[in-house]
Design an enzyme around this catalytic site. Structure first.
Site, short mmCIF file in Angstrom:
data_model
loop_
_atom_site.label_atom_id
_atom_site.label_comp_id
_atom_site.label_asym_id
_atom_site.label_seq_id
_atom_site.Cartn_x
_atom_site.Cartn_y
_atom_site.Cartn_z
N HIS A 59 16.33 -8.29 -28.69
CA HIS A 59 16.72 -8.28 -27.28
C HIS A 59 15.79 -9.17 -26.45
O HIS A 59 15.82 -9.09 -25.22
CB HIS A 59 16.67 -6.86 -26.73
CG HIS A 59 17.45 -5.87 -27.53
ND1 HIS A 59 18.80 -6.01 -27.73
CD2 HIS A 59 17.07 -4.76 -28.20
CE1 HIS A 59 19.23 -5.00 -28.48
NE2 HIS A 59 18.20 -4.24 -28.80
N HIS A 221 23.93 -3.47 -28.91
CA HIS A 221 23.91 -3.52 -30.38
C HIS A 221 25.33 -3.59 -30.92
O HIS A 221 25.56 -3.31 -32.10
CB HIS A 221 23.21 -2.30 -30.96
CG HIS A 221 21.92 -1.99 -30.30
ND1 HIS A 221 21.81 -1.12 -29.23
CD2 HIS A 221 20.68 -2.46 -30.53
CE1 HIS A 221 20.54 -1.06 -28.85
NE2 HIS A 221 19.83 -1.87 -29.62
#
Lengths: 342, 342
Positions: A59, A221
């Protein structure tokens, strides 16, 4: 198979951290015993609440890019899209502990909750008080009356920033925790995915989206979103997102907001700014005042294509905290008037 | 068809600029007569050389992200991958002219040269002296003995930064030009492309790369590179790039460099930092000292996948200029010691 510039997929996170330290050793250091604990060189000090963030990798710049003076004191780094185990969180906390308690902040995912809760128990055995504030800004991930079940996504940036400023201003653990919860409660994110990413270990797409489709509300995700629709023009996509966020936020005319238009990875700045144009139009129509706008890849999902919009509904407290300077490897907040001083 | 968050492809650049102004109106302003001329609010002033950069869109944050106090005074913005016409360059120059001359800086592309040369002639008619320094850092684009034929790519960031600092330090036009040429001569970039981008107008891939292949030296508009090869592990790709750059640079042990590991768009930070790990290893092996490292999407090609590595071979002059503070919407250089002051 996604084309990637990596070596061994299983070594990607550790090699990334080696590269981060090579680039940002002036601001960051790696814990000597815990290579997955990244600690700020200039932030931690006696009497200050230690703010420790963390979560899975992939991320970036979330989480490690937000470690630095004025923001987080440390981050515990997990594998790609996987929670860190308890130990790096414990080590990060102990390395930055200033006698005023520890606040753990991270997105609300089951694996992270389990591991940071274990870290909290381990710290208790050392006589260190650690509390937790989960971020839950993703409005797609649970109904409005179940905010505590929602996931944390790009709004992390503003929520961590507010808590980090409170800690840097030497507020007590009670007060930092209160402001962190307050910041989270007033932060709302909704995203849209256009194309998948793939893990370094597999290089295979983690979901499929047909050409001409998009998924509103997909998680960072690849968690299922609210719905799939035909991909529409940017303004229509922004309107759909803004309608949902504004309905949740319930702001009154004249209220101030902070805006984040975030790339999930592959979506370039050109598209983000085209989106921001419409965000600004919608906020003006609603009579809301934009205090600050961040645009860029701040909470990504590797090379996923798509974007999210975050609004933080400001009040005087939150505005002051967002304006507080910070000095991180991947996020700097200049002091007001910096540009005029010279 | 690439999935994009845009409206009308032909309006993408102007809508992007609307969104840029909505986000960064504290630092940037649009020229009142020339909406494609983006001017710094805080940089231009009497007695200062006006530094005007520019080129095609689609490379953001290059060019408009580097307009601000301490860096460029203005940028002239073209369509996607297309030179701006002369008028925005003229307007940008006149809006920021402080009586000490104008320096145009941009990458060496035929369309840009033609248009900025016309701008220079138009400024002469107004009695304003304008000079040009072309950036030619892409070592893939012409042989070593024909440096003046090379294209300008990501090294722009360092080269513009050096010239912008010289101008901000109120150096004369002669001196700013000399330092800009010096910065360009000591800056070397080589990139690798893994997957294409597509123009907003067509959404069709601008070239093809087979799975498992890469193209070394491809230009930022998809210009042909030096060779196609099997995609190899990141360390092997970095080694190939570093071998070429180090051979050109001819640095001696103990020399200092600035490093930029740049994403062409879709390649995420994780991969850039994995590359930087190997860059740092290679520089250490060569006995070179890394003074500063930038990592991120700084000179992009929309959503192209791939990366480039830039080295600037520092001396005392260039190091001082890179260290000079700047305050742009998409690039801030903090003052040395900033993190310790608070």
């Amino acid at each position: 198979m996604t084309q990637k510039l990596i070596n061994d997929g299983n070594a990607a996170v550790d090699e990334m951290l080696d590269g981060v330290m090579a680039a940002h050793g002036d601001l960051l250091q790696r814990h000597e015993r815990a290579p997955r604990a990244i600690v700020a060189r200039h932030g931690p000090r006696p009497g200050k609440v230690a703010l420790v963030i963390g979560g899975g990798s992939g991320h970036e710049p979330t989480f490690l890019g937000f470690v630095g003076k004025g923001l987080a004191d440390a981050a515990a780094i997990g594998n790609v899209f996987a929670s860190p185990p308890p130990q790096p969180a414990v080590d990060a906390a102990l390395a930055t502990y200033g006698g005023a308690g520890v606040l753990f902040m991270y997105g609300n995912y089951a694996g992270d909750v389990m591991n940071f809760d274990m870290a909290t128990e381990l710290l208790e055995l050392e006589g260190v008080e650690a509390r937790t504030v989960l971020t839950t800004d993703d409005i797609a991930s649970a109904p409005r009356d179940q905010r505590e079940r929602r996931r944390g996504v790009a709004g992390n940036v503003f929520i961590f920033k507010a808590a980090g400023a409170a800690a840097d201003l030497m507020m007590s653990l009670d007060e930092v925790e209160r402001l962190a919860r307050h910041a989270n409660a007033r932060t709302f994110t909704l995203g849209v995915a256009l194309a998948p990413c793939s893990l370094p270990q597999t290089r295979r797409a983690n979901f499929d989206i047909a050409a001409g489709e998009m998924e509103i509300g997909m998680g960072i995700h690849g968690e299922p979103g609210m719905r799939r629709e035909a991909l529409r023009p940017a303004d229509a996509v922004v309107d759909e997102i803004m309608d949902a966020i504004l309905a949740e936020m319930g702001a009154a005319k004249g209220d101030r907001v902070a805006v984040l238009v975030n790339s999930l990875g592959a979506t370039p700045l050109m598209e983000l700014y085209i989106m921001n144009r419409r965000v600004a139009q919608r906020l003006a129509e609603a009579g809301l005042i934009v205090h600050r706008t961040l645009v860029g890849p701040l909470c990504t999902s590797l090379e996923m294509a798509g974007a999210s919009i975050t609004l933080m509904h400001l009040d005087d407290e939150l505005q002051r905290l967002l304006d507080h300077p910070c000095e991180c490897a991947m996020y700097q907040q200049r002091r007001p008037g910096d540009a005029d001083d010279r």
